[in-house]
Structures are given as C-alpha cells and as structure tokens.
Enzyme design. Structure first.
Site, PDB file in Angstrom:
ATOM      1  N   GLY A 210      46.802 -39.663 -97.976  1.00 23.36           N
ATOM      2  CA  GLY A 210      47.510 -39.127 -99.126  1.00 23.36           C
ATOM      3  C   GLY A 210      48.219 -37.850 -98.716  1.00 23.36           C
ATOM      4  O   GLY A 210      48.615 -37.697 -97.558  1.00 23.36           O
ATOM      5  N   CYS A 211      48.347 -36.920 -99.621  1.00 21.05           N
ATOM      6  CA  CYS A 211      49.009 -35.653 -99.326  1.00 21.05           C
ATOM      7  C   CYS A 211      48.323 -34.982 -98.141  1.00 21.05           C
ATOM      8  O   CYS A 211      47.107 -34.796 -98.129  1.00 21.05           O
ATOM      9  CB  CYS A 211      48.959 -34.746-100.543  1.00 21.05           C
TER      10      CYS A 211
END
Length: 180
Positions: free
Chosen positions: A17-18
């Site tokens: 993800g981020c």
C-alpha cells in the site's frame, strides 16, 4: 537503524500500500539496516509520483529493504509484512485505492523464490478468500522523490494507513537471530 558496514546483507522489496507507513514500519524493526521507497515492476522508466498516481505506469509503491539475515530472516520479515497488510485485498490497502497500492513481494535473489512461495502458501491456509499478494522477481525499481523518503519522520502527523499499535508492536519485536 543499524550501520551497513560489517553486517551481512540481504535485500527484498515489499509493496504494502502507501509506502510511507510501510517504510516507517520496517525502519522500526531490529535487523533492518536500510530502507528506501520507490516504484517497482512497472513499465515506465524513472516515473514520477504523479505519473505513478495518474498515468497507469504499472508500478507499485514499494519499499526496498536491506537487512541482516543473521539478525532477522526473510521468513520473519514476511510474517511481519503480512501483519501490516490485508493480503486478500486487490489494489487497495486502507483508504488507498489503485494499482500502485497493490501488495507484492519482489525478490532479487532467485534462492528467495521458494521461501517466498512457501510463506504465501502458509499464509493462504489462514484465509478462506484467496491471498492476492504478488510474488515476482524484481524487474525494476526507481527511487521515489526525496520528499517521500522517511516521510513520517519528516511529517509525524502525516497520513498513514497503519496503526500506531502496529508500529509499537514491530518496534518491540525481537528477531530470532538477535541473541546469536
């Protein structure tokens, strides 16, 4: 974070993800020597963040992790990685949605491939839904812009999809090789 000189070194690339939170998470872990955020396994050379976000480059936000395998082994790193992601989610982690937020394990040492695959097989046994984590050789990695590096250190109130409790847990984790 430890000094790189004099230590055994291994390398793995994890997309979770981020990359801001993923980098911070692994930076807190004993045995991790260095991290760097960037863009992996896409089709565009030297992409910018804006290109990755808006132009369908195929890259995943990824953290390059250099670690000391005498302190923490690949299997332990992967177990901790699985605690920081939803492995059944496709192109989404937390509130971040898009192909750049997919999960993936990208290896450069072909000897890591069976270890990664075995780890994912064991992980699948814990879920009724399919595990959607990519496991591929690293085809490319481009370092992200400087303002993304160690983002949560520079911006302590910055957005992160990972919880503070998760950061505390990894900070207090004692790798199996630490007392060797």
């Amino acid at each position: 974070m430890n000094n790189l000189s004099g230590s055994a070194k291994a390398e793995i690339y994890l997309a979770g993800g981020c990359f801001w939170g993923t980098q911070h998470y692994f930076d807190l872990l004993s045995g991790v020597l260095q991290t760097e955020v960037g863009y992996a396994n896409g089709k565009t050379e030297n992409p910018t963040y804006e290109q990755v976000k808006y132009e369908n480059t195929g890259h995943a936000e990824t953290v390059k992790i250099i670690y000391d395998p005498e302190i923490i082994c690949l299997e332990e790193l992967l177990q901790l990685y699985y605690k920081a992601i939803d492995p059944t989610s496709v192109n989404r982690q937390g509130g971040d949605i898009g192909t750049q937020y997919r999960t993936g394990i990208y290896y450069i040492d072909l000897a890591d491939e069976p270890r990664v695959k075995a780890s994912l097989t064991a992980l699948q046994e814990q879920y009724s839904e399919p595990v959607m984590v990519e496991a591929l050789p690293l085809s490319n990695f481009y370092t992200a812009e400087e303002y993304h590096q160690k983002y949560l250190i520079k911006n302590p109130d910055g957005y992160c999809h990972l919880s503070l409790a998760l950061f505390e847990a990894v900070k207090n984790y004692c790798p199996s090789g630490k007392d060797r």
